[in-house]
Design a protein around this motif. Structure first.
Motif, PDB file in Angstrom:
ATOM      1  N   ASN A  66       0.841  -1.196   0.000  1.00  0.00           N
ATOM      2  CA  ASN A  66       0.000   0.000   0.000  1.00  0.00           C
ATOM      3  C   ASN A  66       0.877   1.247   0.000  1.00  0.00           C
ATOM      4  O   ASN A  66       2.104   1.150   0.071  1.00  0.00           O
ATOM      5  N   TRP A  79      -6.996  -2.219   7.772  1.00  0.00           N
ATOM      6  CA  TRP A  79      -8.068  -1.819   8.682  1.00  0.00           C
ATOM      7  C   TRP A  79      -8.577  -2.977   9.538  1.00  0.00           C
ATOM      8  O   TRP A  79      -8.875  -2.819  10.718  1.00  0.00           O
ATOM      9  N   HIS A  92     -14.029   5.241   7.615  1.00  0.00           N
ATOM     10  CA  HIS A  92     -13.149   4.424   6.772  1.00  0.00           C
ATOM     11  C   HIS A  92     -13.761   4.249   5.385  1.00  0.00           C
ATOM     12  O   HIS A  92     -13.061   4.351   4.368  1.00  0.00           O
ATOM     13  N   ASP A  93     -15.056   3.987   5.318  1.00  0.00           N
ATOM     14  CA  ASP A  93     -15.737   3.861   4.021  1.00  0.00           C
ATOM     15  C   ASP A  93     -15.686   5.178   3.254  1.00  0.00           C
ATOM     16  O   ASP A  93     -15.494   5.193   2.022  1.00  0.00           O
ATOM     17  N   HIS A 131     -12.219   5.629   1.766  1.00  0.00           N
ATOM     18  CA  HIS A 131     -12.054   4.757   0.610  1.00  0.00           C
ATOM     19  C   HIS A 131     -12.707   5.376  -0.625  1.00  0.00           C
ATOM     20  O   HIS A 131     -12.122   5.384  -1.717  1.00  0.00           O
ATOM     21  N   LYS A 165     -10.783   6.801  -4.132  1.00  0.00           N
ATOM     22  CA  LYS A 165     -11.133   6.366  -5.487  1.00  0.00           C
ATOM     23  C   LYS A 165     -11.357   7.553  -6.423  1.00  0.00           C
ATOM     24  O   LYS A 165     -11.101   7.457  -7.625  1.00  0.00           O
ATOM     25  N   PRO A 168      -7.779   0.612  -3.955  1.00  0.00           N
ATOM     26  CA  PRO A 168      -9.232   0.806  -4.109  1.00  0.00           C
ATOM     27  C   PRO A 168      -9.552   1.564  -5.385  1.00  0.00           C
ATOM     28  O   PRO A 168      -8.903   2.554  -5.710  1.00  0.00           O
TER      29      PRO A 168
END
Length: 274
Positions: free
Chosen positions: A9, A111, A251-252, A255, A259, A273
């Motif tokens: 990452n 995570w 966290h979502d 993400h 993107k 992602p």
């Protein structure tokens, strides 16, 4: 050619922050520190350091350093450097302060590992604090770093970033280093709002940073849920469930933000992602 800081990452660091609606009293802060001292070693935090602050007199002539009711707990990990030497390096810090508590992560493992480990200390801290003060905000942030390993004049971020409202337009035309710091508030409900921040900095770092001499893009993403009025009140017995719900949402959100910012072709090639 742009590449990630690590093979798995691009994350150089991360932080989970819980801010209190008002500072904890000295008595409550000491109770939190004692509770974490009893749990820290089981969570891998063997080093600790009291927090310090500077006090100034109004005439500017007297400067004193004094302790505050707070503590930094440190988790070290053995790391092998480029020369093959193995030495302990900070992997995580857990910070307890009257105003907030923070889990700082220097060696991100994903995570699904970091959150269960973080809640081992965040949970007991919030169980004590929530019985006294409401929560002002939950905040999650990531520092991603990308390295350009070719000639400087070819290190354009157009192969790495997508155009977005969160990135200043000039960065896609810049031939030299740049900064782009943006943020926006969005109402989530009548009692809370979301702060989104994106800092994009094209840098050349110095020794001893492992990327010294190369162009790097530091991409800091942060999402914060802020609560209006007196703050979010939580039952001490439900803090882990509530904190997990909010940090999972943050966290979502990060993400989804990632993107929108990172070039989809680069993300696909590096299993990011998308």
């Amino acid at each position: 050619m742009w590449k990630m800081l690590h093979n798995e990452n691009a994350i150089e660091g991360a932080a989970m922050t819980v801010r209190f609606a008002e500072p904890l009293s000295s008595m409550v802060a000491k109770k939190v520190v004692r509770e974490i001292e009893g749990r820290a070693s089981d969570a891998g935090f063997f080093d600790r350091q009291p927090l310090q602050q500077f006090q100034f007199q109004l005439d500017g002539k007297d400067v004193r350093q004094s302790s505050v009711v707070g503590m930094v707990f440190q988790h070290n990990k053995l790391i092998r450097d480029a020369a093959g030497n193995v030495a302990p390096q900070p992997a995580r810090h857990f910070v307890v302060q009257p105003e907030q508590t923070v889990m700082q992560i220097q060696r991100y493992r994903g995570w699904e590992i970091e959150w269960p480990d973080a809640v081992k200390l965040l949970g007991p801290t919030l169980s004590i604090a929530a019985g006294v003060v409401p929560i002002a905000a939950f905040r999650l942030e990531y520092l991603n770093r990308f390295i350009f390993d070719g000639p400087e004049e070819e290190g354009s971020v157009t192969d790495l970033l997508q155009k977005s409202d969160f990135v200043a337009p000039h960065v896609f035309e810049a031939s030299d280093l740049f900064h782009s710091h943006t943020g926006r508030f969005d109402d989530v409900s009548s009692s809370s709002r979301r702060l989104t921040q994106v800092n994009a900095d094209l840098q050349i770092l110095n020794v001893p940073h492992p990327t010294a001499g190369n162009r790097t893009l530091a991409l800091m993403l942060a999402v914060e849920r802020q609560f209006s009025g007196p703050g979010l009140e939580m039952d001490p017995g439900e803090v882990e469930e509530v904190a997990t719900k909010y940090f999972s949402c943050l966290h979502d959100d990060i993400h989804a933000l990632f993107k929108k910012l990172v070039d989809s072709e680069f993300a696909s090639e590096n299993n990011l992602p998308q």
